[in-house]
Scaffold this active site. Structure first.
Site, PDB file in Angstrom:
ATOM      1  N   TRP A 327      33.684  32.564  70.488  1.00 41.54           N
ATOM      2  CA  TRP A 327      34.258  31.242  70.781  1.00 41.54           C
ATOM      3  C   TRP A 327      33.145  30.215  70.993  1.00 41.54           C
ATOM      4  CZ3 TRP A 327      33.978  27.810  74.906  1.00 41.54           C
ATOM      5  CH2 TRP A 327      34.945  26.815  74.952  1.00 41.54           C
ATOM      6  N   HIS A 328      32.042  30.671  71.605  1.00 40.53           N
ATOM      7  CA  HIS A 328      30.959  29.725  71.901  1.00 40.53           C
ATOM      8  C   HIS A 328      30.171  29.314  70.669  1.00 40.53           C
ATOM      9  CE1 HIS A 328      31.694  30.714  76.142  1.00 40.53           C
ATOM     10  NE2 HIS A 328      31.100  29.570  76.380  1.00 40.53           N
ATOM     11  N   GLY A 329      30.110  30.156  69.655  1.00 42.98           N
ATOM     12  CA  GLY A 329      29.359  29.747  68.465  1.00 42.98           C
ATOM     13  C   GLY A 329      29.238  30.861  67.450  1.00 42.98           C
ATOM     14  N   PHE A 468      31.038  23.222  71.375  1.00 39.26           N
ATOM     15  CA  PHE A 468      31.864  24.426  71.259  1.00 39.26           C
ATOM     16  C   PHE A 468      33.227  24.039  70.755  1.00 39.26           C
ATOM     17  CE2 PHE A 468      28.724  25.430  74.597  1.00 39.26           C
ATOM     18  CZ  PHE A 468      27.979  26.250  73.788  1.00 39.26           C
TER      19      PHE A 468
END
Lengths: 468, 343
Positions: A327-329, A468
């Site tokens: 989800w963050h990258g 994000f």
């Protein structure tokens, strides 16, 4: 337009005046919805199309889910496919395609494909997860269908949250959207300290610590000492930056008559990883816990009723935290960061150290805190690293220190980081012990405003979590 | 409620105190007659005296792109003249204007040819690189009468609220000085107590941070630092040109008989070319028309096929080989102007 821009403050003041000029909630909601879209599409108006298309689609899919209960799985699958597909397309496919196009160019082939140059729409991860939580809740029957389109659209695009969360649940925000709202000075009482702290954290702390952090992480091979200092700085920077956004978001929401979720609760005081995730990015943690961790653990236990079985205790935290990393990258460092946290949670839980664990003796508390804090700093080192190869090289090959100058720079940096962290430490003590000392609190906030004025730049860096 | 009351009272007291204490500390008067920073009356004289002493037939002016891209010795050898360069890393159009006005043209000798090397929208973005340490650079070449520079570089980009705060609130107006002073204490107090003074700290910084940097990240950092040049507003040549330093630079050169040549250097920010925004192409076309209308020669190397990744050390700066190649090409292209200037 960012929350710390003067332009945004002027925009918000106008929105606030128009919004409270209406007494009926229907009109208030329409004003807020329009304002949310104007804000979201300020730089790239096409972002609004993306936001609107997803909102319309989910609105009708949920209505369909409610009407054709026998086929509700199909509606859920369609929504999942659309939401996760869009998120993946923008977040993971576009950067990958740009890499491919760049490779073609370097070998002499100019692909000329404009589609490769698509920007990641800000906040897409936040509003996608927000919509998904609503869909899951309706599917499970834990929240009723929202039939008023403007209410649902406002829930998704809610101005204070559309760009960087918090990932509010329908159960918390939609009832407030559907309730009449009246101007109340008590809300200003709640809003102003949050706004003051938000500006202080972003303008004074995060933006200035970032200078030290960026210098260290720009080096090809910093010494271990410098990496430690840079990581300490980043540990402060990411907390100040992200919690600044949440404070401002909550402050603005209060002014609009909404009570939104707290997202950070002194995360660096945690004694265990499970506790950390009940204090850090709380809305995302709860989302992951409710829609991934618990269902996965239930499924595993249903198939195999032995809780001690390795997959039963290892898989749920591992998968959950890997999703968090994803989800963050799209980088491998985010995956490793997620994996590290997943393993940490699993191991701590296995030895009986969960979120509620509290040792009795002070030295046990101190030791547990120190260990957890070091794990946290290390996890942020992974998170901030330029690549896995870079991190591996620094950890396994770089010297502890290269010269006396290294120690001087480390000392200067640590002192500066400590100075920038001081307002947060003072605030912590005030929250704990200063509730009955309004004079001290008033003085603290007044000084915070003075510092913010002094540190105001012509241009502030974007909030880290925008990406994000 | 009491907390808010105390907050308002203490904030009022602090603001009130700052109204007296800050102007006294920095020897300024409030309210200021004009928003923006204040330049002192003193000007650095080296450019002026160099003009008088060396009398160069051609002067280069630019930032680090000029430093890395043009080898002055090689250029002089090729052209047979003794050119002069005014290079300041991090400089931009505001500083170039001030150096031209208070340095080059303030001398009794005016160079026949002035070549300004720039990239993309730098020449019409007056508020680019004017804050923080750049302000100190500007102040070295500005006098207290350079109100146009203040207007274009600072005031035009301030909102009315900012202008008001800057003029009436010393805490805001002097924030750069206050911040410097706070950071100086944070940075130096403890090391000084441990026997490492200001010079020792600065030397350590200089030793540690210019170490080898990660190229990909450096490019990313350079790209982000330059994002401002490519904002929609700055890519709109027609709306920006009149509030930029370009018309003044052209006017000053024309009035003083200096042949101005603008050179657009190639940078790799938009390599591969598919990623170049159409607005940048439109900007360059408009710039070209404008310069043609004002009789200013324009040499554009941004699409030059001979320069690629192998000629650069990062996305902006050429390496030694690239610089040598560029110097030779530029020298050849500038020859007609040099010949005309010598005559």
């Amino acid at each position: 337009m960012s929350f710390t821009d003067l332009q945004f403050l002027a925009f918000f003041a106008i929105v606030l005046a128009v919004y409270w000029a209406f007494r009926k909630k229907t009109f208030q909601n329409i004003v807020l919805l329009v304002a949310s879209y104007v804000f979201y599409g300020w730089v790239h108006p096409w972002y609004c199309l993306l936001l609107a298309a997803g909102t319309v689609l989910d609105y009708f899919l949920v209505l369909g889910m409610n009407r054709f209960t026998q086929q509700k799985r199909i509606f859920l699958a369609a929504s999942l496919l659309a939401n996760i597909g869009l998120l993946a397309a923008f977040k993971y496919v576009a950067p990958f395609s740009r890499g491919v196009a760049f490779f073609f160019y370097q070998v002499g082939l100019d692909t000329q494909l404009q589609m490769f140059n698509v920007l990641l729409p800000v906040g897409i991860s936040f509003y996608t997860f927000k919509r998904l939580s609503y869909i899951f809740d309706v599917y499970r029957g834990t929240y009723p269908v929202e039939r008023t389109f403007t209410s649902f659209a406002l829930f998704v695009a809610f101005l204070p949250q559309v760009v960087a969360g918090p990932i509010e649940r329908a159960g918390k925000l939609l009832p407030q959207i559907n309730q009449p709202r009246r101007w109340d000075w008590a809300r200003v009482q709640n809003a102003w300290p949050l706004l003051v702290m938000g500006f202080l954290k972003k303008i004074v702390i995060a933006d200035n610590v970032a200078v030290i952090v960026n210098k260290v992480y720009l080096l090809e091979e910093p010494s271990k000492l410098l990496l430690l200092v840079g990581s300490l700085g980043f540990t402060l920077q990411i907390l100040a930056d992200f919690s600044a956004y949440t404070d401002l978001s909550r402050g603005f929401a209060y002014l609009l008559g909404f009570d939104t979720s707290e997202n950070f609760h002194n995360p660096y005081l945690s004694l265990s990883p499970s506790e950390f995730w009940t204090r850090w990015h709380i809305t995302l943690s709860n989302w992951l816990r409710d829609y991934i961790f618990f269902p996965l653990r239930r499924t595993l236990l249903r198939h195999n009723r032995q809780p001690g079985l390795v997959w039963n205790w290892l898989l749920p935290p591992l998968v959950t935290m890997l999703v968090s990393g994803f989800w963050h990258g799209s980088g491998w460092t985010f995956m490793l960061w997620g994996l590290f946290h997943g393993l940490l949670i699993a191991i701590y839980n296995r030895v009986g150290v969960g979120a509620g664990w509290r040792p009795k003796r002070w030295w046990q508390v101190s030791a547990a805190w120190l260990v957890m804090f070091l794990f946290t700093v290390f996890s942020w080192t992974i998170f901030r690293s330029n690549s896995l190869a870079w991190l591996g090289n620094v950890i396994f090959h770089a010297p502890l220190s290269t010269s006396p100058a290294d120690w001087t720079v480390a000392l200067v940096s640590v002192v500066m980081i400590a100075c920038y962290a001081a307002p947060l430490v003072i605030k912590l003590f005030l929250d704990r012990y200063g509730r009955r000392a309004p004079l001290l609190e008033g003085a603290f906030y007044a000084l915070a405003v003075v510092l913010t004025i002094i540190y105001t730049n012509s241009a502030s860096n974007d909030f880290i979590y925008f990406q994000f | 409620m009491r907390r808010l009351l105390y907050f308002v009272i203490i904030l009022g007291l602090l603001m009130g105190t700052s109204w007296f204490a800050v102007p006294r500390r920095y020897n300024t008067a409030y309210p200021k007659t004009m928003a923006g920073p204040e330049f002192d009356p003193y000007v650095r004289l080296n450019v002026r005296t160099d003009m008088h002493d060396l009398q160069p037939p051609l002067v280069f002016m630019g930032d680090s792109i000029l430093y890395d891209g043009v080898d002055l010795e090689q250029f002089n050898q090729f052209t047979g003249i003794q050119a002069y360069e005014v290079v300041f890393a991090g400089s931009a159009s505001a500083l170039w204007y001030l150096i031209l006005k208070n340095g080059l043209l303030a001398s009794d000798y005016k160079p026949p040819v002035l070549v300004i090397l720039f990239r993309d929208t730098m020449i019409t973005t007056p508020d680019y690189r004017v804050n923080g340490r750049y302000y100190r650079m500007l102040d070295e070449f500005a006098t207290d009468e350079d109100t146009l520079a203040l207007q274009l570089a600072y005031i035009n980009s301030m909102s009315p609220i900012e202008q008001f705060a800057d003029r009436f609130f010393p805490l805001y107006g002097q924030r750069l000085d206050l911040r410097d002073s706070l950071e100086y204490r944070m940075k130096n107090t403890l090391p000084a107590a441990m026997g490492c003074g200001e010079f020792c700290v600065e030397s350590a910084m200089d030793e540690v941070f210019p170490q080898v940097v990660n190229l990909a990240l450096l490019n990313q950092a350079l790209g982000s630092a330059d994002d401002y040049l490519y904002e929609t507003r700055n890519l709109d040549f027609k709306s920006r040109v009149d509030e930029s330093f370009l018309p003044e630079i052209i006017r000053l050169c024309h009035e003083n008989g200096v042949e101005l040549v603008l050179v657009r250097a190639k940078v790799l920010r938009f390599q591969p070319p598919y990623s170049e925004p159409p607005a940048l192409k439109a900007y360059v076309a408009d710039l070209q028309d404008y310069l043609e209308d004002n009789d200013v020669p324009f040499l554009d190397y941004s699409y030059h096929p001979d320069f690629g990744f192998a000629d650069y050390k990062d996305i902006i700066h050429m390496n030694e080989a690239g610089g040598a190649k560029f110097t030779a090409i530029l020298a050849e292209d500038l020859m007609p102007f040099i010949t005309a200037g010598v005559k």
